[in-house]
Design a protein around this motif. Structure first.
Motif, mmCIF file in Angstrom:
data_model
loop_
_atom_site.group_PDB
_atom_site.id
_atom_site.type_symbol
_atom_site.label_atom_id
_atom_site.label_comp_id
_atom_site.label_asym_id
_atom_site.label_seq_id
_atom_site.Cartn_x
_atom_site.Cartn_y
_atom_site.Cartn_z
ATOM 1 N N ARG A 52 0.691 -1.302 -0.117
ATOM 2 C CA ARG A 52 0.118 0.035 -0.035
ATOM 3 C C ARG A 52 0.760 1.310 -0.092
ATOM 4 O O ARG A 52 0.574 2.029 -0.832
ATOM 5 C CB ARG A 52 -0.754 -0.028 1.329
ATOM 6 C CG ARG A 52 -2.136 0.334 1.179
ATOM 7 C CD ARG A 52 -3.040 -0.117 2.244
ATOM 8 N NE ARG A 52 -4.236 0.702 2.254
ATOM 9 C CZ ARG A 52 -5.362 0.199 2.868
ATOM 10 N NH1 ARG A 52 -5.499 -0.675 3.779
ATOM 11 N NH2 ARG A 52 -6.528 0.755 2.712
ATOM 12 N N ARG B 52 2.661 2.048 -3.252
ATOM 13 C CA ARG B 52 1.621 2.511 -4.245
ATOM 14 C C ARG B 52 1.437 4.054 -3.783
ATOM 15 O O ARG B 52 1.409 4.747 -4.938
ATOM 16 C CB ARG B 52 0.304 1.677 -4.036
ATOM 17 C CG ARG B 52 -0.632 1.835 -5.451
ATOM 18 C CD ARG B 52 -1.319 0.703 -5.634
ATOM 19 N NE ARG B 52 -2.221 0.372 -4.328
ATOM 20 C CZ ARG B 52 -2.490 -0.799 -3.595
ATOM 21 N NH1 ARG B 52 -2.027 -1.825 -4.358
ATOM 22 N NH2 ARG B 52 -3.000 -1.034 -2.512
ATOM 23 N N ILE B 53 1.402 4.277 -2.446
ATOM 24 C CA ILE B 53 1.229 5.733 -2.554
ATOM 25 C C ILE B 53 2.522 6.490 -2.855
ATOM 26 O O ILE B 53 2.452 7.767 -3.149
ATOM 27 C CB ILE B 53 1.050 6.006 -0.857
ATOM 28 C CG1 ILE B 53 -0.435 5.417 -0.437
ATOM 29 C CG2 ILE B 53 1.074 7.381 -0.311
ATOM 30 C CD1 ILE B 53 -0.853 5.156 1.060
ATOM 31 N N GLN C 56 2.311 7.311 -6.147
ATOM 32 C CA GLN C 56 1.319 8.402 -6.648
ATOM 33 C C GLN C 56 2.100 9.702 -6.312
ATOM 34 O O GLN C 56 1.877 10.930 -7.140
ATOM 35 C CB GLN C 56 0.244 8.421 -5.664
ATOM 36 C CG GLN C 56 -0.971 7.364 -5.898
ATOM 37 C CD GLN C 56 -2.125 7.148 -5.090
ATOM 38 O OE1 GLN C 56 -1.869 7.186 -3.743
ATOM 39 N NE2 GLN C 56 -3.292 7.282 -5.478
ATOM 40 N N ALA D 166 -5.756 7.801 0.077
ATOM 41 C CA ALA D 166 -5.000 6.474 0.239
ATOM 42 C C ALA D 166 -4.437 6.315 1.592
ATOM 43 O O ALA D 166 -4.109 5.370 2.164
ATOM 44 C CB ALA D 166 -4.097 6.128 -1.052
ATOM 45 N N SER E 106 -6.820 5.914 4.182
ATOM 46 C CA SER E 106 -7.338 4.481 4.352
ATOM 47 C C SER E 106 -6.152 3.412 4.942
ATOM 48 O O SER E 106 -6.648 2.752 5.832
ATOM 49 C CB SER E 106 -7.561 3.920 2.829
ATOM 50 O OG SER E 106 -8.417 4.540 2.505
#
Lengths: 93, 93, 93, 93
Positions: free
Chosen positions: A14, A17-18, A21, A48, A51
């Motif tokens: 996760r 992925r951030i 971004q 994100a 979350s």
């Protein structure tokens, strides 16, 4: 051991992925992409991160907080107090 | 050319710092740092992203929105409408 | 005259509904309703306040900000600066 | 009995103050007060609602969640799950 050890790989995926971004945002700024499109991507990265925080918090409460409460009422309340302060920082950020 | 061209370097520095914060989060998770400390760092990264967004939005409005309004009322209102939707995404994220 | 004069009745209806939600919260607390249900209602009232703010802001920008920009670039930028500060307060609240 | 019974009077005072803020907003709109000043007051009311929610949540966790965890691990985790969903609604609103 922290509550999130089991799910560490999912958390790292996760966060990578951030990170992607945020690097995407740098590329957009470098290429003079239209502001509004950059802002849309910032909102996505912010959501994100939130979350991720909510997931981590939920695991922390199921693990550390419940464990502490089972050890003793005072221990439980100390952990709850600490979690409540982290929640306030999340709600206000 | 987008309104933020002049301040592009400042934006990129900011985003690189945020990327560093997200990589810091990965390191913390890898090293099983205490959840609450990870959450504090997530709140810091979220706030940094929001500050970046607010700065970008402010520049966009001073530049594109004012420029469009000076071209024509309708052009101005179209840009305002677009900015208002971006603001709603920020407030709700 | 402020930009929102035309839509004043719609705004007042909205605010009266929010006032009703806050009175509903008092009733829930008086009747010892379960915390989680009270919290759900607080989230609903918070979102309603935010929607009201976003609507008002959008009208303000279409009206005052565009008007000021049409008077002069400097006047437009002053109004944008003021709006940007209000947006920052909304995003951070 | 809910965890917040003891502090019910403090909660009600807080909510009556928020109700007063929302009525103040109606007065401002009726009197065509400048949008930006209305928005400042909306931010104040939103923050007051959030503080109320955080206080209520903290009490709920110290009370119901700790109590449930002391009854059994599963009971604790069920209450934590429920609280985590309420927290997600707060963070996202």
């Amino acid at each position: 051991m922290p509550a999130y050890t089991d799910s560490r790989e999912a958390h790292l995926r996760r966060l990578r992925r951030i990170e992607g971004q945020v690097r995407g945002l740098q590329r957009m700024v470098s290429e003079d992409v239209y502001c509004i499109d950059v802002l849309t991507q910032v909102s996505a990265a912010t959501r994100a991160l939130q979350s991720f925080a909510l997931e981590l918090l939920s695991e922390h409460m199921s693990g550390c907080v419940v464990e502490a409460a089972r050890t003793g009422r005072q221990e439980g309340e100390a952990k709850v107090q600490e979690a409540a302060e982290a929640i306030a920082r999340l709600v206000r950020s």
